[in-house]
Design an enzyme around this catalytic site. Structure first.
Site, PDB file in Angstrom:
ATOM      1  N   ASP A  56      19.309  13.164  24.360  1.00 22.44           N
ATOM      2  CA  ASP A  56      17.752  13.494  23.602  1.00 22.44           C
ATOM      3  C   ASP A  56      16.795  12.676  24.516  1.00 22.44           C
ATOM      4  OD1 ASP A  56      18.416  15.265  21.739  1.00 22.44           O
ATOM      5  OD2 ASP A  56      19.268  13.996  20.528  1.00 22.44           O
ATOM      6  N   LEU A  60       0.869  -1.273   0.022  1.00 23.64           N
ATOM      7  CA  LEU A  60       0.059   0.051   0.202  1.00 23.64           C
ATOM      8  C   LEU A  60       0.848   1.281  -0.017  1.00 23.64           C
ATOM      9  CD1 LEU A  60      -2.774   1.050   0.053  1.00 23.64           C
ATOM     10  CD2 LEU A  60      -2.425   1.142   2.633  1.00 23.64           C
ATOM     11  N   LYS A  61       2.007   1.200   0.795  1.00 23.04           N
ATOM     12  CA  LYS A  61       3.195   2.451   1.084  1.00 23.04           C
ATOM     13  C   LYS A  61       3.501   2.544  -0.562  1.00 23.04           C
ATOM     14  CE  LYS A  61       7.667   3.251   2.325  1.00 23.04           C
ATOM     15  NZ  LYS A  61       7.231   4.735   3.036  1.00 23.04           N
ATOM     16  N   ILE A 112      20.380  21.438  17.521  1.00 19.82           N
ATOM     17  CA  ILE A 112      19.978  20.005  18.012  1.00 19.82           C
ATOM     18  C   ILE A 112      20.791  18.826  17.873  1.00 19.82           C
ATOM     19  CG2 ILE A 112      17.639  18.693  18.680  1.00 19.82           C
ATOM     20  CD1 ILE A 112      17.913  21.777  19.593  1.00 19.82           C
ATOM     21  N   ASN A 167       2.171   4.393  18.267  1.00 21.59           N
ATOM     22  CA  ASN A 167       3.078   5.122  17.551  1.00 21.59           C
ATOM     23  C   ASN A 167       2.214   5.391  16.213  1.00 21.59           C
ATOM     24  OD1 ASN A 167       5.313   6.588  16.809  1.00 21.59           O
ATOM     25  ND2 ASN A 167       6.937   5.180  16.983  1.00 21.59           N
ATOM     26  N   GLU A 171      10.810  22.552  21.656  1.00 20.26           N
ATOM     27  CA  GLU A 171      10.114  22.868  20.395  1.00 20.26           C
ATOM     28  C   GLU A 171       9.136  24.009  20.519  1.00 20.26           C
ATOM     29  OE1 GLU A 171       9.090  19.495  17.807  1.00 20.26           O
ATOM     30  OE2 GLU A 171       7.251  20.624  17.415  1.00 20.26           O
ATOM     31  N   CYS A 222      11.034  17.008  21.731  1.00 19.08           N
ATOM     32  CA  CYS A 222      10.215  17.436  20.767  1.00 19.08           C
ATOM     33  C   CYS A 222       8.764  17.934  21.144  1.00 19.08           C
ATOM     34  CB  CYS A 222      10.077  16.531  19.529  1.00 19.08           C
ATOM     35  SG  CYS A 222      11.908  16.022  18.985  1.00 19.08           S
ATOM     36  N   LYS A 229      -0.850  11.779  17.679  1.00 23.64           N
ATOM     37  CA  LYS A 229      -0.622  10.304  18.109  1.00 23.64           C
ATOM     38  C   LYS A 229      -2.051   9.550  18.362  1.00 23.64           C
ATOM     39  CE  LYS A 229       2.298   9.037  21.380  1.00 23.64           C
ATOM     40  NZ  LYS A 229       3.178   7.850  21.014  1.00 23.64           N
ATOM     41  N   HIS A 267      10.023  22.120  10.846  1.00 24.85           N
ATOM     42  CA  HIS A 267       9.413  21.216  10.166  1.00 24.85           C
ATOM     43  C   HIS A 267       9.051  21.824   8.682  1.00 24.85           C
ATOM     44  CE1 HIS A 267       9.256  20.382  14.323  1.00 24.85           C
ATOM     45  NE2 HIS A 267       9.332  19.164  13.858  1.00 24.85           N
TER      46      HIS A 267
HETATM   47  N1  GLN Z   1      19.753  15.008  18.038  1.00 19.36           N
HETATM   48  C1  GLN Z   1      18.676  14.679  17.239  1.00 19.36           C
HETATM   49  C2  GLN Z   1      18.681  15.334  15.851  1.00 19.36           C
HETATM   50  O1  GLN Z   1      18.956  16.401  15.907  1.00 19.36           O
HETATM   51  C3  GLN Z   1      17.462  14.875  17.800  1.00 19.36           C
HETATM   52  C4  GLN Z   1      16.055  14.366  17.269  1.00 19.36           C
HETATM   53  C5  GLN Z   1      14.596  14.568  17.776  1.00 19.36           C
HETATM   54  O2  GLN Z   1      14.525  15.381  18.639  1.00 19.36           O
HETATM   55  N2  GLN Z   1      13.768  14.037  17.298  1.00 19.36           N
HETATM   56  O3  GLN Z   1      18.118  14.896  14.944  1.00 19.36           O
HETATM   57 ZN    ZN Z   2      13.324  17.296  18.382  1.00 21.69          ZN
END
Ligand code: GLN
Ligand code: ZN
Length: 755
Positions: free
Chosen positions: A600, A18-19, A432, A114, A666, A644, A109, A695
């Site tokens: 993280d 399907l994907k 990040i 997930n 975020e 995040c 979500k 994003h």
């Molecule tokens: N250190 C990871 C990155 O920069 C953190 C990713 C995340 O927060 N999902 O990709």
């Molecule tokens: Zn993040």
């Protein structure tokens, strides 16, 4: 006559058919007819599998081109205004993914899984209008294929409960008109057969509901059950117990209630009520969201326990939830260790477990094949329990001897030592962790994995990437640099592959959203770290610059929450083993001269329990394990973490308790609003609120970021603030990243010079 029931089946296809067809359609390579063709073939195949496994209640309408909540929005005709002039597949995919004129609907979500659903958008003005096409055509398709299905629908209360209001009105204002559409649908359906079973999924009922929502349950299900005498209504809940709702539902004319006895053992408390109301109980005993082989005899014992309270003749044996949340089949796992493989069971294999469990429970005669399956099941469970592969005395000893579980120094002393050591300016700039994952870097990793290039060639390319990354960061004047994560495919997989106790599959994909699938690692045994995992790369990066390089690790809670976790050990104990491995990595990094380290916890919030009563317990061990993972950091080693999320109001105390020296979050899309909670609770540690949204490919201007930084300064003092993007940059392209970061640094310099 055994009686068993499957809540729902995966639809992405055993080879993600399907994907593949969806993505070819989106890129214009095939037309929609091709998508339909593949979808119909998949549905037939999935029905056939269930039929041959002797499932009595097989679903239709569990299929979806993208998402069932989105299907429900179409079913109810709740189309947001911006899509009004579209129709059919154009409308459907525009709602899911946006188009040139209109942004996509939000996605979020599905409970604590997930899987992500498309969030319905409701306002006071929303008008509902039934569009039953899909539900009916799928039912007919199955019937033509000689499968009489039960029909899966998202329940009206869950639908409205998960909707977002675009004008701050109460989404439940619409409950009557939504129920009216469903009634019309049931009327239509009632004409198709002598008897029709309709399953309303109401997972919202496993949350702590307020009295207003609870008060809707009876009138709604009274009404839906009375539409037609040949419609049998099932209400299905899963992922937790739903006792408050069950107690109400037993007083409605529904036919059956489906409960989760794997993740909601408290459901036991309402069995008497179910029995005295004469409802059918669909008992979810086969784990629909984890991958381990059931212990067949234990499952039968569990059912026997249930049967002490509810008559056997009223019980249907079921999966705990839709099998959507597990991979399709083990068949293609040819490279997996054969012991580990023998401990696993994916969707297709679970159908056979269901069959065997129900035969045993209902004392039906076993075929020779059943008998050998049962024998194998006992042997496999035995082998798993005793396997040396899952027990590692070294880690158990090390954990039992651990003296320190957290850092000894107080934040006030740490930050003084760190500021003295690093001498970074206020409003220090950083990122990040990841930089763009280019085609070349992916190919490099892939070629190395497939032994097409040598280790030297592989490492050379990684080093070149790191060189470029460092040179770029230096050139724009960032304060704290990163190596860019070119050696990592994924922030969990990378560590899983280097830790003992993890296994990886070839094809165990699970739908995450739309055509997107994830392949979570399997934690099957005790987790240990044999060797340093990141030190060489970070050290290399540091050797290329005099500026500070920040080391990059994934935290224990995130590694846990993004894996399939063994079910023979409590999750907190598994997390503790991972935490120890990370703690040793932190120690090795600082001994190698890397004294700023980010751990993280992107998925920290994802593990939150659905019921308030379980939250403090989760928070306690999640925080403890994070603290353990950084416990070896010296006073002047600075620990960063990243999350995040933007919504911290509920969990700010927990975030504070994690006691990281710096947290990056975020917040970019909400100005300084979300930062205010940090001030309100008197948060002392340093904070890096994302100043731009990664994003989107849009490059934010200098002015815009100056404004954003000044807004942040209205909330927290400059000594407490770091300036960074709001997440990793790996999904972006280099030109955008370069321009955006350059603008970010310029903006900081403007603000610094004004003060
Ligand atoms: N250190 C990871 C990155 O920069 C953190 C990713 C995340 O927060 N999902 O990709
Ligand atoms: Zn993040």
């Amino acid at each position: 006559m055994s009686k068993n029931y499957v809540i729902g089946f995966p639809r992405i296809g055993e080879k993600r058919e399907l994907k593949k067809v969806l993505e070819s359609f989106w890129s214009g390579e095939v037309d929609f007819g091709e998508v339909k063709y593949v979808a119909n073939e998949l549905k037939k195949r999935h029905w056939a599998y269930q039929k041959s496994a002797k499932v009595d209640y097989i679903s239709s309408n569990d299929f979806s081109y993208y998402d069932n909540m989105l299907d429900t929005t179409i079913l109810l005709g709740a189309i947001p205004k911006r899509f009004e002039n579209l129709e059919d597949e154009e409308l459907y995919f525009a709602m899911a993914r946006g188009n040139k004129e209109a942004v996509a609907m939000e996605m979020t979500k599905w409970f604590n899984t997930n899987y992500h659903y498309i969030v319905p958008e409701i306002s006071k003005e929303t008008k509902f209008k039934l569009n039953s096409k899909k539900v009916i055509s799928e039912y007919k398709e199955a019937k033509d294929f000689a499968v009489k299905t039960k029909i899966n629908l998202v329940g009206p209360i869950t639908y409205l409960g998960l909707s977002k209001s675009v004008d701050n009105s109460d989404t439940f204002l619409h409950i009557n008109s939504v129920v009216e559409q469903y009634c019309k649908l049931l009327e239509e359906l009632s004409l198709f057969d002598e008897e029709i079973v309709v399953q309303f999924d109401e997972p919202l009922f496993v949350k702590d509901l307020d009295s207003k929502i609870l008060s809707l349950i009876k009138p709604v299900y009274d009404k839906l059950s009375k539409v037609s005498s040949n419609i049998k209504v099932v209400v299905a809940t899963y992922f937790e117990h739903s006792n408050e709702a069950t107690k109400i539902l037993v007083n409605t004319p529904i036919w059956a209630i489906a409960l989760d006895f794997v993740y909601g053992s408290k459901n036991f408390e309402v069995l008497e009520e179910i029995e005295s109301s004469n409802k059918v109980l669909i008992a979810g005993v086969i784990d629909g969201r984890n991958v381990w082989k059931s212990n067949i005899s234990k499952k039968v014992e569990l059912l026997d326990e249930i049967a002490k309270k509810v008559s056997k003749s009223k019980i249907l044996v079921s999966t705990s939830c839709s099998l959507l949340h597990v991979p399709f089949t083990l068949e293609y796992e040819t490279a997996l260790d054969s012991d580990i493989k023998s401990w696993l069971s994916f969707a297709k294999e679970k159908l056979l477990e269901l069959k065997l469990v129900s035969k045993l429970f209902f004392n039906e005669e076993l075929s020779l094949e059943d008998k050998s399956q049962l024998k194998r099941n006992q042997e496999d469970n035995e082998s798993r329990k005793n396997s040396t592969k899952i027990h590692n005395k070294k880690v158990q000893d090390e954990l039992s001897k651990l003296k320190t579980n957290e850092r000894k120094d107080k934040f006030e002393d740490r930050i003084k030592a760190q500021r003295e050591f690093f001498k970074y300016e206020d409003l220090a700039t950083t990122t990040i962790g990841s930089f763009p994952q280019t085609q070349e870097i992916r190919k490099n990793r892939r070629d190395y994995k497939n032994s097409l290039i040598s280790k030297e060639q592989y490492e050379l390319q990684i080093k070149e990437y790191i060189d470029d990354c460092i040179a770029f960061q230096e050139s724009i004047g960032l304060d704290v640099l990163v190596h860019g994560e070119p050696e990592r495919n994924d922030m969990v997989e990378y560590f899983g592959e280097l830790l003992d106790g993890f296994a990886f599959t070839k094809n165990a994909w699970v739908q995450s959203y739309g055509s997107r699938c994830v392949k979570p690692p399997l934690i099957f045994g005790d987790v240990t770290r044999e060797n340093p995992m990141t030190v060489e790369w970070i050290k290399y990066a540091q050797s290329r610059t005099k500026k500070i390089v920040k080391g990059m690790l994934t935290g224990p809670v995130t590694i846990l929450n993004w894996s399939f976790v063994r079910d023979d050990k409590p999750r907190n104990e598994v997390a503790r083993q991972i935490a120890l491995a990370i703690a040793n990595e932190v120690d090795d990094l600082q001994n190698a001269g890397i004294k700023m380290i980010q751990v993280d916890e992107a998925a920290f919030k994802e593990g939150y329990p659905l019921r308030n009563e379980n939250i403090s317990k989760y928070e306690k061990w999640a925080v403890e394990n994070f603290r353990l993972s950084v416990s070896k950091a010296k006073i002047d080693t600075q620990i960063h973490t990243h999350m995040c999320y933007s919504e911290f109001n509920d969990i700010i105390k927990t975030i504070e308790a994690m006691d990281a020296d710096v947290i990056s979050i975020e917040t970019a899309r909400s100005g300084n609003e979300l930062l205010k909670i940090f001030k309100k609770v008197g948060y002392k540690q340093e904070v890096g609120p994302g100043v731009y949204d990664i994003h989107s490919p849009r490059v934010p201007s200098i002015d815009e970021m100056v404004e954003q930084i000044e807004a942040l300064l209205e909330v927290l003092p400059k000594q407490q603030l770091w300036i960074n993007p709001d997440c990793g940059l790996k999904t972006r392209k280099w030109p955008e990243v370069k321009q955006s970061l350059e603008n970010m640094v310029k903006a900081v310099n403007i603000v610094r010079n004004k003060k």
